[in-house]
Motif scaffolding. Sequence first.
Motif, PDB file in Angstrom:
ATOM      1  N   THR A 165      -9.076   5.224   1.375  1.00 14.95           N
ATOM      2  CA  THR A 165     -10.517   5.147   1.619  1.00 14.95           C
ATOM      3  C   THR A 165     -10.858   3.876   2.391  1.00 14.95           C
ATOM      4  O   THR A 165     -11.675   3.908   3.321  1.00 14.95           O
ATOM      5  N   ASP A 166     -10.233   2.765   2.024  1.00 16.34           N
ATOM      6  CA  ASP A 166     -10.451   1.525   2.780  1.00 16.34           C
ATOM      7  C   ASP A 166     -10.035   1.703   4.243  1.00 16.34           C
ATOM      8  O   ASP A 166     -10.751   1.284   5.160  1.00 16.34           O
ATOM      9  N   ILE A 167      -8.898   2.337   4.450  1.00 14.79           N
ATOM     10  CA  ILE A 167      -8.416   2.565   5.817  1.00 14.79           C
ATOM     11  C   ILE A 167      -9.385   3.460   6.586  1.00 14.79           C
ATOM     12  O   ILE A 167      -9.691   3.200   7.754  1.00 14.79           O
ATOM     13  N   VAL A 168      -9.900   4.492   5.940  1.00 10.63           N
ATOM     14  CA  VAL A 168     -10.864   5.386   6.599  1.00 10.63           C
ATOM     15  C   VAL A 168     -12.129   4.621   6.966  1.00 10.63           C
ATOM     16  O   VAL A 168     -12.681   4.812   8.056  1.00 10.63           O
ATOM     17  N   LEU A 169     -12.608   3.771   6.090  1.00 11.97           N
ATOM     18  CA  LEU A 169     -13.826   3.006   6.388  1.00 11.97           C
ATOM     19  C   LEU A 169     -13.607   2.039   7.554  1.00 11.97           C
ATOM     20  O   LEU A 169     -14.471   1.908   8.429  1.00 11.97           O
ATOM     21  N   TYR A 170     -12.446   1.385   7.592  1.00 12.47           N
ATOM     22  CA  TYR A 170     -12.131   0.531   8.749  1.00 12.47           C
ATOM     23  C   TYR A 170     -11.992   1.384  10.020  1.00 12.47           C
ATOM     24  O   TYR A 170     -12.403   0.972  11.108  1.00 12.47           O
ATOM     25  N   SER A 171     -11.425   2.567   9.877  1.00 16.28           N
ATOM     26  CA  SER A 171     -11.294   3.470  11.025  1.00 16.28           C
ATOM     27  C   SER A 171     -12.663   3.916  11.532  1.00 16.28           C
ATOM     28  O   SER A 171     -12.856   4.092  12.739  1.00 16.28           O
ATOM     29  N   LEU A 172     -13.602   4.103  10.624  1.00 20.17           N
ATOM     30  CA  LEU A 172     -14.965   4.460  11.022  1.00 20.17           C
ATOM     31  C   LEU A 172     -15.584   3.349  11.866  1.00 20.17           C
ATOM     32  O   LEU A 172     -16.206   3.613  12.900  1.00 20.17           O
ATOM     33  N   ILE A 173     -15.389   2.116  11.446  1.00 21.09           N
ATOM     34  CA  ILE A 173     -15.883   0.974  12.231  1.00 21.09           C
ATOM     35  C   ILE A 173     -15.179   0.936  13.594  1.00 21.09           C
ATOM     36  O   ILE A 173     -15.825   0.744  14.633  1.00 21.09           O
ATOM     37  N   GLY A 174     -13.856   1.145  13.591  1.00 20.46           N
ATOM     38  CA  GLY A 174     -13.109   1.211  14.850  1.00 20.46           C
ATOM     39  C   GLY A 174     -13.604   2.347  15.738  1.00 20.46           C
ATOM     40  O   GLY A 174     -13.671   2.217  16.953  1.00 20.46           O
ATOM     41  N   GLY A 175     -13.979   3.454  15.108  1.00 14.16           N
ATOM     42  CA  GLY A 175     -14.507   4.588  15.861  1.00 14.16           C
ATOM     43  C   GLY A 175     -15.838   4.267  16.518  1.00 14.16           C
ATOM     44  O   GLY A 175     -16.082   4.642  17.669  1.00 14.16           O
ATOM     45  N   ILE A 176     -16.700   3.579  15.806  1.00 14.23           N
ATOM     46  CA  ILE A 176     -18.000   3.202  16.383  1.00 14.23           C
ATOM     47  C   ILE A 176     -17.798   2.244  17.551  1.00 14.23           C
ATOM     48  O   ILE A 176     -18.401   2.402  18.615  1.00 14.23           O
ATOM     49  N   GLY A 199      -6.778   3.347  12.357  1.00 13.02           N
ATOM     50  CA  GLY A 199      -6.086   4.020  11.262  1.00 13.02           C
ATOM     51  C   GLY A 199      -4.584   3.925  11.384  1.00 13.02           C
ATOM     52  O   GLY A 199      -3.879   3.630  10.410  1.00 13.02           O
ATOM     53  N   TYR A 200      -4.069   4.152  12.571  1.00 18.06           N
ATOM     54  CA  TYR A 200      -2.621   4.071  12.812  1.00 18.06           C
ATOM     55  C   TYR A 200      -2.088   2.679  12.488  1.00 18.06           C
ATOM     56  O   TYR A 200      -1.079   2.532  11.805  1.00 18.06           O
ATOM     57  N   LEU A 201      -2.770   1.661  12.987  1.00 16.52           N
ATOM     58  CA  LEU A 201      -2.317   0.292  12.753  1.00 16.52           C
ATOM     59  C   LEU A 201      -2.324  -0.057  11.262  1.00 16.52           C
ATOM     60  O   LEU A 201      -1.388  -0.692  10.752  1.00 16.52           O
ATOM     61  N   LEU A 202      -3.357   0.376  10.541  1.00 15.25           N
ATOM     62  CA  LEU A 202      -3.423   0.081   9.112  1.00 15.25           C
ATOM     63  C   LEU A 202      -2.410   0.893   8.312  1.00 15.25           C
ATOM     64  O   LEU A 202      -1.842   0.381   7.336  1.00 15.25           O
ATOM     65  N   LEU A 203      -2.162   2.138   8.712  1.00 14.02           N
ATOM     66  CA  LEU A 203      -1.136   2.932   8.024  1.00 14.02           C
ATOM     67  C   LEU A 203       0.242   2.306   8.217  1.00 14.02           C
ATOM     68  O   LEU A 203       1.041   2.240   7.280  1.00 14.02           O
ATOM     69  N   LYS A 204       0.531   1.845   9.430  1.00 13.29           N
ATOM     70  CA  LYS A 204       1.812   1.173   9.702  1.00 13.29           C
ATOM     71  C   LYS A 204       1.917  -0.118   8.883  1.00 13.29           C
ATOM     72  O   LYS A 204       2.965  -0.404   8.315  1.00 13.29           O
ATOM     73  N   ARG A 205       0.841  -0.866   8.844  1.00 11.50           N
ATOM     74  CA  ARG A 205       0.836  -2.140   8.118  1.00 11.50           C
ATOM     75  C   ARG A 205       1.129  -1.943   6.624  1.00 11.50           C
ATOM     76  O   ARG A 205       1.844  -2.738   6.016  1.00 11.50           O
ATOM     77  N   HIS A 206       0.568  -0.889   6.052  1.00 13.81           N
ATOM     78  CA  HIS A 206       0.753  -0.625   4.619  1.00 13.81           C
ATOM     79  C   HIS A 206       1.922   0.321   4.342  1.00 13.81           C
ATOM     80  O   HIS A 206       2.101   0.753   3.208  1.00 13.81           O
ATOM     81  N   LYS A 207       2.642   0.686   5.407  1.00 10.92           N
ATOM     82  CA  LYS A 207       3.821   1.565   5.289  1.00 10.92           C
ATOM     83  C   LYS A 207       3.495   2.889   4.593  1.00 10.92           C
ATOM     84  O   LYS A 207       4.217   3.338   3.702  1.00 10.92           O
ATOM     85  N   LEU A 208       2.386   3.487   5.025  1.00  8.29           N
ATOM     86  CA  LEU A 208       1.967   4.785   4.499  1.00  8.29           C
ATOM     87  C   LEU A 208       2.389   5.881   5.466  1.00  8.29           C
ATOM     88  O   LEU A 208       2.510   5.645   6.680  1.00  8.29           O
ATOM     89  N   PRO A 209       2.599   7.090   4.970  1.00  9.94           N
ATOM     90  CA  PRO A 209       3.057   8.190   5.839  1.00  9.94           C
ATOM     91  C   PRO A 209       1.962   8.613   6.833  1.00  9.94           C
ATOM     92  O   PRO A 209       0.906   9.084   6.436  1.00  9.94           O
TER      93      PRO A 209
END
Length: 164
Positions: free
Chosen positions: A45-56, A100-110
């Motif tokens: 959820t945190d990643i999605v919220l940051y992605s929303l800001i990145g999207g804007i 989202g991609y950068l944060l998923l890589k940073r947290h080593k999520l699939p």
Amino acid sequence: MKPLFSFGPITIHFFGLMIALGALVGLLLFIREAKRRNLNHNLLTDIVLYSLIGGIIGARTVYIVVYNPSYYLVNPIQVFFIQNGGLSIHGGIIGGLLVGYLLLKRHKLPIWRTLDLVAPSLILAQGISRIGCDVFGGPISSTLPWGMEIMGNCCIPLKRMSFY
């Protein structure tokens, strides 16, 4: 754009309300599915919220660079006034996916497993938001036959449209 109501100098438009509603519904669907699949829904959820800001930010950046750079060079303060219009969906998707991609890589999520969750939520949010844009924001302006007529405003008058 159709204003709904105002708080002093701040006006809430139907278009903005539908964007917020689309984002909220998409987020709720995403959280529900992340919980159902036993993923770390709090971190996602945190990643999605940051992605929303990145999207804007991406939506505004692409609009400025592609659609009207000369206006914003002359009026640089207008870059910050998104309430006056000027967001690009392709920039929004690029910005959101990049963050989202950068944060998923940073947290080593699939990445692919998470994108499977994102896709339905993103398209639902986009569909709800388009209602605000196309119906209550401004009509699509295109010379293509699938343009829309809204209350007499159209990219192509219906009597001129021919499919044969």
